[in-house]
Write an enzyme that holds these catalytic residues in place. Structure first.
Site, PDB file in Angstrom:
ATOM      1  N   ARG A   1      18.654  47.514 -65.161  1.00  0.00           N
ATOM      2  CA  ARG A   1      19.742  47.972 -64.287  1.00  0.00           C
ATOM      3  C   ARG A   1      20.005  46.948 -63.180  1.00  0.00           C
ATOM      4  O   ARG A   1      21.150  46.630 -62.857  1.00  0.00           O
ATOM      5  CB  ARG A   1      19.396  49.333 -63.677  1.00  0.00           C
ATOM      6  CG  ARG A   1      19.539  50.495 -64.635  1.00  0.00           C
ATOM      7  CD  ARG A   1      18.856  51.753 -64.079  1.00  0.00           C
ATOM      8  NE  ARG A   1      19.126  52.944 -64.883  1.00  0.00           N
ATOM      9  CZ  ARG A   1      18.518  53.250 -66.015  1.00  0.00           C
ATOM     10  NH1 ARG A   1      17.571  52.421 -66.487  1.00  0.00           N
ATOM     11  NH2 ARG A   1      18.815  54.350 -66.678  1.00  0.00           N
TER      12      ARG A   1
ATOM     13  N   SER B   1      21.377  60.841 -75.255  1.00  0.00           N
ATOM     14  CA  SER B   1      20.714  59.853 -74.400  1.00  0.00           C
ATOM     15  C   SER B   1      21.390  59.797 -73.044  1.00  0.00           C
ATOM     16  O   SER B   1      22.616  59.700 -72.949  1.00  0.00           O
ATOM     17  CB  SER B   1      20.776  58.457 -75.044  1.00  0.00           C
ATOM     18  OG  SER B   1      20.263  57.488 -74.155  1.00  0.00           O
ATOM     19  N   SER B   2      20.567  59.796 -71.994  1.00  0.00           N
ATOM     20  CA  SER B   2      21.108  59.618 -70.639  1.00  0.00           C
ATOM     21  C   SER B   2      21.725  58.240 -70.456  1.00  0.00           C
ATOM     22  O   SER B   2      22.551  58.035 -69.572  1.00  0.00           O
ATOM     23  CB  SER B   2      20.002  59.823 -69.610  1.00  0.00           C
ATOM     24  OG  SER B   2      19.001  58.813 -69.729  1.00  0.00           O
ATOM     25  N   GLN B   3      21.322  57.271 -71.293  1.00  0.00           N
ATOM     26  CA  GLN B   3      21.865  55.914 -71.169  1.00  0.00           C
ATOM     27  C   GLN B   3      23.362  55.875 -71.416  1.00  0.00           C
ATOM     28  O   GLN B   3      24.052  54.958 -70.946  1.00  0.00           O
ATOM     29  CB  GLN B   3      21.156  54.974 -72.145  1.00  0.00           C
ATOM     30  CG  GLN B   3      19.698  54.730 -71.807  1.00  0.00           C
ATOM     31  CD  GLN B   3      18.963  53.967 -72.896  1.00  0.00           C
ATOM     32  OE1 GLN B   3      19.491  53.755 -73.988  1.00  0.00           O
ATOM     33  NE2 GLN B   3      17.738  53.558 -72.619  1.00  0.00           N
TER      34      GLN B   3
ATOM     35  N   GLU C   1       9.952  59.828 -72.826  1.00  0.00           N
ATOM     36  CA  GLU C   1       9.208  58.607 -73.133  1.00  0.00           C
ATOM     37  C   GLU C   1       7.698  58.799 -73.044  1.00  0.00           C
ATOM     38  O   GLU C   1       6.928  57.991 -73.568  1.00  0.00           O
ATOM     39  CB  GLU C   1       9.637  57.464 -72.207  1.00  0.00           C
ATOM     40  CG  GLU C   1       9.264  57.630 -70.744  1.00  0.00           C
ATOM     41  CD  GLU C   1      10.346  58.276 -69.904  1.00  0.00           C
ATOM     42  OE1 GLU C   1      10.437  57.954 -68.707  1.00  0.00           O
ATOM     43  OE2 GLU C   1      11.097  59.130 -70.437  1.00  0.00           O
TER      44      GLU C   1
ATOM     45  N   HIS D   1      15.539  57.663 -81.020  1.00  0.00           N
ATOM     46  CA  HIS D   1      14.990  56.515 -80.288  1.00  0.00           C
ATOM     47  C   HIS D   1      14.678  55.373 -81.255  1.00  0.00           C
ATOM     48  O   HIS D   1      15.322  55.257 -82.303  1.00  0.00           O
ATOM     49  CB  HIS D   1      13.765  56.949 -79.490  1.00  0.00           C
ATOM     50  CG  HIS D   1      14.124  57.574 -78.177  1.00  0.00           C
ATOM     51  ND1 HIS D   1      13.611  57.143 -76.970  1.00  0.00           N
ATOM     52  CD2 HIS D   1      14.979  58.582 -77.870  1.00  0.00           C
ATOM     53  CE1 HIS D   1      14.122  57.865 -75.975  1.00  0.00           C
ATOM     54  NE2 HIS D   1      14.947  58.740 -76.507  1.00  0.00           N
TER      55      HIS D   1
END
Length: 425
Positions: A30, A167-169, A311, A338
């Site tokens: 990030r 996914s939060s991504q 994770e 994942h």
């Protein structure tokens, strides 16, 4: 060519070690992207240097930023970043890195020439459709709904709705580039709950620290105002998720493992270990800014919703397989998308050793049984590999397939593991 097998070291005594972890991959990637979009040069200090972060650095260079690095030190790695106009006409390799495949395309949509993306074979199966559809809705030209795909901008921003339950991504990727869009971005999530919310909180906090206005007061809605991203220096925290196998070693062996520099306050999901490990029988204390975990001589099963900290599931599953009572791990259906289907992989590998694991729709039920020797397949997944190492501490004859896959986020894992056990310098 046969995949190499790593004989997982068996602990001959309770572990007594301090393990200094490199920087967080989530924070590093990030920070690198924000620095590449900033209004001037900046530095990312004590960054992780791994396959995922090297892929991010290469992607940002391809898009026009200049990144120069310091020499590696025992404490970490420093990057100096000089932003440049975002350019297209390039191809980007995302490897198997979710942060690269989902964070970089919204940045690439600032370019007026086409940018091509591809990655490792399994990367082509990872969920990408929602973020690519969102970029299309915001005005980018996008070909494809999964890797490989191409993007051409520019886009001006606006409001978009997507399902980020995989996914939060998918949310973080849009938020990170949003200040550079003329209209900013409002992202609305529609669908089952977003997993790993601490990672979105991390994104929001880092944007605000760079002077970006973010409104997340409405549930499942994030508004990012257009404007500059302030350049500056950022120091990366230790990777708390990568602490999981080392702290698990204390519980498995009845020893003590200390992680220096554990942050007092953090958005990293790995901080949940402070709550999870005591439920499984560990003693957890903070000593002068360090976190110390001591095993109590046995491992208790746990009923845990890991939705926000998926994770950690491989390590918790490994502990559960060695516990003296059953465990139920819930809320992690998203782990099927994942690096591999982690739920199927964990059930397969534990059962292959003689365990008793049943997959559920969103997790695992683990009933401990004596485990025996065998090969633990990693599925090119770094967290699967480290879970095998945890089991190998007390189950003789475990051989982990392709331990080098840990280079994704922890390149020195095998050496650090040996050092923790007093087997290396």
């Amino acid at each position: 060519m046969p995949v190499p097998l790593w004989p997982a070291p068996e602990a001959t005594a309770p572990v007594e070690a301090a393990v200094r972890l490199p920087g967080s991959k989530s924070v590093t990637n990030r920070a690198l992207l924000l620095a590449a979009l900033a209004d001037g040069p900046g530095t990312v200090r004590l960054a992780l240097r791994s396959r995922d972060t090297d892929l991010m650095a290469a992607a940002l260079r391809s898009l026009g930023a200049t990144l120069t690095s310091s020499e590696e030190t025992v404490s970490g790695h420093d990057w100096h970043i000089v932003p440049g106009p975002v350019r297209g006409g390039v191809s980007i390799d995302v490897g198997l890195a979710g942060t690269v495949m989902r964070f970089v395309p919204p940045m690439a949509a600032l370019a007026t020439r086409e940018v091509a993306f591809d990655g490792d074979p399994h990367a082509r199966t990872r969920p990408m459709g929602p973020i690519l559809a969102a970029l299309r809705a915001l005005g980018a030209e996008v070909t494809g709904d999964a890797l490989p795909f191409t993007i051409r901008g520019p886009l001006s921003g606006g409001e978009v709705t997507l399902d980020a339950s995989a996914s939060s991504q998918l949310v973080s990727g849009l938020l990170l580039a949003a200040p550079r869009y003329d209209k900013g971005v409002t992202v609305r999530h529609s669908g089952p709950s977003v997993p790993s919310m601490p990672h979105i909180e991390m994104t929001v906090r880092m944007l605000r620290a760079a002077g970006v206005r973010v409104d997340d007061s409405e549930p499942d809605v994030w508004r990012v105002e257009p404007g500059p991203i302030a350049a500056g220096d950022l120091t990366v925290e230790p990777d708390l998720s990568n602490a999981a196998p080392f702290l698990a070693a204390a519980l498995v062996t009845g020893g003590t493992v200390t992680i220096p520099g554990w942050p007092e306050e953090t958005t990293q999901g790995g901080d949940a270990l402070r709550e999870l490990l005591p439920r499984m029988g560990a003693g957890v204390t903070r000593v002068s800014g360090d976190l110390r975990v001591t095993g109590g001589g046995h491992i208790e099963g746990v009923d845990a919703d890991l939705h926000d900290v998926g994770e950690l599931t491989p390590t918790i599953a490994a502990l559960a397989a060695l516990a003296r009572s059953p465990s139920t791990l819930r809320g992690v259906a998203h782990l099927r998308g994942h690096e591999t289907d982690r739920l199927a992989a964990l059930a397969t590998e534990i059962n292959r050793l003689g365990g008793d694991v049943t997959e559920t729709a969103d997790g695992l039920v683990i009933r401990p049984r004596p485990l025996g020797a065998g090969t633990w397949h990693s599925y090119a997944d770094h967290r699967m590999a480290t879970a095998g190492a945890v089991i190998g501490l007390v189950v003789p004859g475990i051989q982990v397939e392709d331990i080098s896959t840990t280079a994704k986020t922890l390149p020195e894992f095998a050496r650090m593991w040996a050092r923790m056990l007093g087997e290396g310098s």
